[in-house]
Design a protein around this motif. Structure first.
Motif, short mmCIF file in Angstrom:
data_model
loop_
_atom_site.label_atom_id
_atom_site.label_comp_id
_atom_site.label_asym_id
_atom_site.label_seq_id
_atom_site.Cartn_x
_atom_site.Cartn_y
_atom_site.Cartn_z
N MET A 184 26.93 39.43 51.57
CA MET A 184 28.45 39.55 51.56
C MET A 184 29.08 38.20 51.72
SD MET A 184 29.18 43.26 53.37
CE MET A 184 28.45 42.71 54.94
N TRP A 185 30.17 38.04 50.95
CA TRP A 185 31.05 36.85 51.13
C TRP A 185 32.69 37.15 51.04
CZ3 TRP A 185 27.31 36.64 47.25
CH2 TRP A 185 25.96 36.07 47.43
N GLN A 186 33.20 36.52 51.69
CA GLN A 186 34.69 36.73 51.60
C GLN A 186 35.16 35.85 50.54
OE1 GLN A 186 36.92 36.13 55.17
NE2 GLN A 186 36.44 38.07 56.06
N ALA A 187 36.30 36.61 49.63
CA ALA A 187 36.79 35.65 48.46
C ALA A 187 38.15 36.06 48.33
CB ALA A 187 35.79 36.05 47.49
N THR A 188 38.99 35.47 47.47
CA THR A 188 40.24 35.65 46.89
C THR A 188 40.31 35.66 45.54
OG1 THR A 188 41.17 34.46 49.04
CG2 THR A 188 42.58 35.08 47.07
N VAL A 189 40.98 36.77 44.93
CA VAL A 189 41.09 36.88 43.48
C VAL A 189 41.91 35.79 43.17
CG1 VAL A 189 41.45 38.10 41.58
CG2 VAL A 189 40.29 39.21 43.55
N THR A 190 41.56 35.09 42.05
CA THR A 190 42.42 34.11 41.42
C THR A 190 43.04 34.39 40.10
OG1 THR A 190 40.80 32.76 40.60
CG2 THR A 190 41.49 32.12 42.91
N GLY A 191 42.15 35.42 39.38
CA GLY A 191 42.87 35.80 38.14
C GLY A 191 41.76 37.06 37.60
N LEU A 192 42.15 37.76 36.80
CA LEU A 192 41.37 38.66 35.96
C LEU A 192 41.82 38.88 34.47
CD1 LEU A 192 42.09 42.27 37.52
CD2 LEU A 192 43.49 40.33 37.81
N VAL A 193 40.89 39.03 33.82
CA VAL A 193 41.25 39.40 32.26
C VAL A 193 40.13 40.65 32.04
CG1 VAL A 193 40.97 38.50 30.04
CG2 VAL A 193 41.75 37.17 31.82
N LYS A 194 40.73 41.51 31.51
CA LYS A 194 40.00 42.75 30.77
C LYS A 194 39.54 42.49 29.59
CE LYS A 194 40.22 47.80 30.60
NZ LYS A 194 40.90 48.96 30.85
N THR A 195 38.27 42.80 29.04
CA THR A 195 37.96 42.77 27.68
C THR A 195 37.91 44.07 27.13
OG1 THR A 195 35.60 42.76 28.42
CG2 THR A 195 36.52 40.67 28.18
N SER A 197 36.13 45.09 24.33
CA SER A 197 35.05 45.16 23.56
C SER A 197 34.06 46.49 24.45
CB SER A 197 34.30 44.16 23.18
OG SER A 197 34.07 43.30 24.36
N ASP A 198 33.92 45.95 25.62
CA ASP A 198 32.58 46.61 26.47
C ASP A 198 33.33 47.23 27.89
OD1 ASP A 198 33.00 44.13 27.49
OD2 ASP A 198 30.99 43.73 27.54
N GLN A 199 34.62 47.31 28.07
CA GLN A 199 35.29 47.61 29.09
C GLN A 199 34.88 46.91 30.43
OE1 GLN A 199 34.48 51.90 29.55
NE2 GLN A 199 36.11 52.58 28.17
N THR A 200 34.59 45.53 30.19
CA THR A 200 34.18 44.58 31.32
C THR A 200 35.57 43.97 31.78
OG1 THR A 200 31.85 44.39 30.46
CG2 THR A 200 32.92 42.67 31.93
N THR A 201 35.51 43.54 33.00
CA THR A 201 36.65 42.89 33.50
C THR A 201 36.14 41.47 34.06
OG1 THR A 201 38.25 44.78 34.03
CG2 THR A 201 38.68 42.87 35.17
N VAL A 202 36.50 40.54 33.71
CA VAL A 202 36.30 39.22 34.12
C VAL A 202 37.21 38.96 35.43
CG1 VAL A 202 35.57 37.03 33.83
CG2 VAL A 202 35.06 38.53 32.05
N ILE A 203 36.63 38.78 36.57
CA ILE A 203 37.48 38.44 37.66
C ILE A 203 37.08 36.96 38.38
CG2 ILE A 203 38.04 38.94 40.01
CD1 ILE A 203 37.40 41.96 39.14
N SER A 204 37.93 36.18 38.51
CA SER A 204 37.71 34.84 39.01
C SER A 204 37.95 34.90 40.63
CB SER A 204 38.74 33.82 38.63
OG SER A 204 38.45 33.55 37.18
#
Length: 233
Positions: A184-195, A197-204
């Motif tokens: 596990m690692w701690q992280a902060t979401v900086t952005g997200l985009v939902k595609t 085509s395949d219901q995938t969400t790309v999260i930065s």
């Protein structure tokens, strides 16, 4: 015993009593102790009211002083977003706090400027919150992960603090460089985009440099996000 003469009447009173004229001009005797006991409750009520008033005045004085209005985030904000009046709200904090904040009366100095970082609702706005992009932060890196529904909470947004968890693969993998399951690692979401085509969400995600490199080696489908409480970390 004392004797008081009024006209043709001779009125006698017992020691320790108080006399005065009655309805027909005659002196009446009432024990002094009884009158003292009758006035004592009124005295206690008066003292109690004074104490309540003084205590209330002290409470109001101490609570009203030492507080200053500052700006806080009213809704999720991401890097590059131009700050609007609806994005912030006024909150009061103690004037002894050492956190750098933006006073409410100086709102015009930050409104209309782009966000330099991601902030979640409730976070205090600071002078460094606006201006040139400040991500990734020093010593950090940003990595993108593609997640399917069920691998991240629907409430995740830019600025959300998260815990990145490596899950077990659906089938045995021969890769020897991927991090082990359960890491596990701690992280902060900086952005997200939902595609679409395949219901995938790309999260930065912004993580410490070494953690970002390790996360980048995790095979697709073996990452889940846990949303943590609180503002940006």
């Amino acid at each position: 015993m004392t004797s008081i003469r009024t006209g043709d009447h001779d009125t006698r009173t017992e020691p320790g009593s108080v006399s005065w004229l009655g309805k027909k001009g005659q002196l009446a005797a009432v024990p002094a102790g009884r009158r003292t006991r009758r006035n004592l409750p009124h005295l206690l009520v008066g003292v109690l009211l004074v104490l309540v008033c003084v205590g209330g005045a002290l409470w109001w004085t101490t609570s009203a002083q030492g507080r200053v209005p500052v700006l806080a985030v009213a809704r999720p904000l991401s890097v590059g977003h131009v700050l609007e009046r609806a994005d912030v709200r006024e909150v009061e904090i103690s004037d002894v706090d050492t956190i750098a904040t933006v006073p409410a009366e100086q709102a015009t100095t930050v409104l209309g400027r782009p966000m330099a970082t991601n902030l979640s609702p409730g976070a205090l706005l600071t002078p460094g919150s606006v201006g040139p992009a400040a991500v990734p932060a020093a010593g950090h890196a940003i990595v993108a992960v593609a997640l399917k529904p069920g691998q991240f909470p629907l409430e995740v947004a830019a600025g959300s603090p998260t815990l990145v968890v490596v899950t077990a693969p659906s089938s045995p993998s021969g890769s020897s460089v991927a991090p082990e399951s359960g890491q596990m690692w701690q992280a902060t979401v900086t952005g997200l985009v939902k595609t679409e085509s395949d219901q995938t969400t790309v999260i930065s995600l912004q993580l410490l440099g070494d953690a970002a490199l390790a996360l980048a080696r995790v095979p697709v489908g073996q990452v889940s996000l846990v949303m943590l409480a609180g503002g940006e970390r």
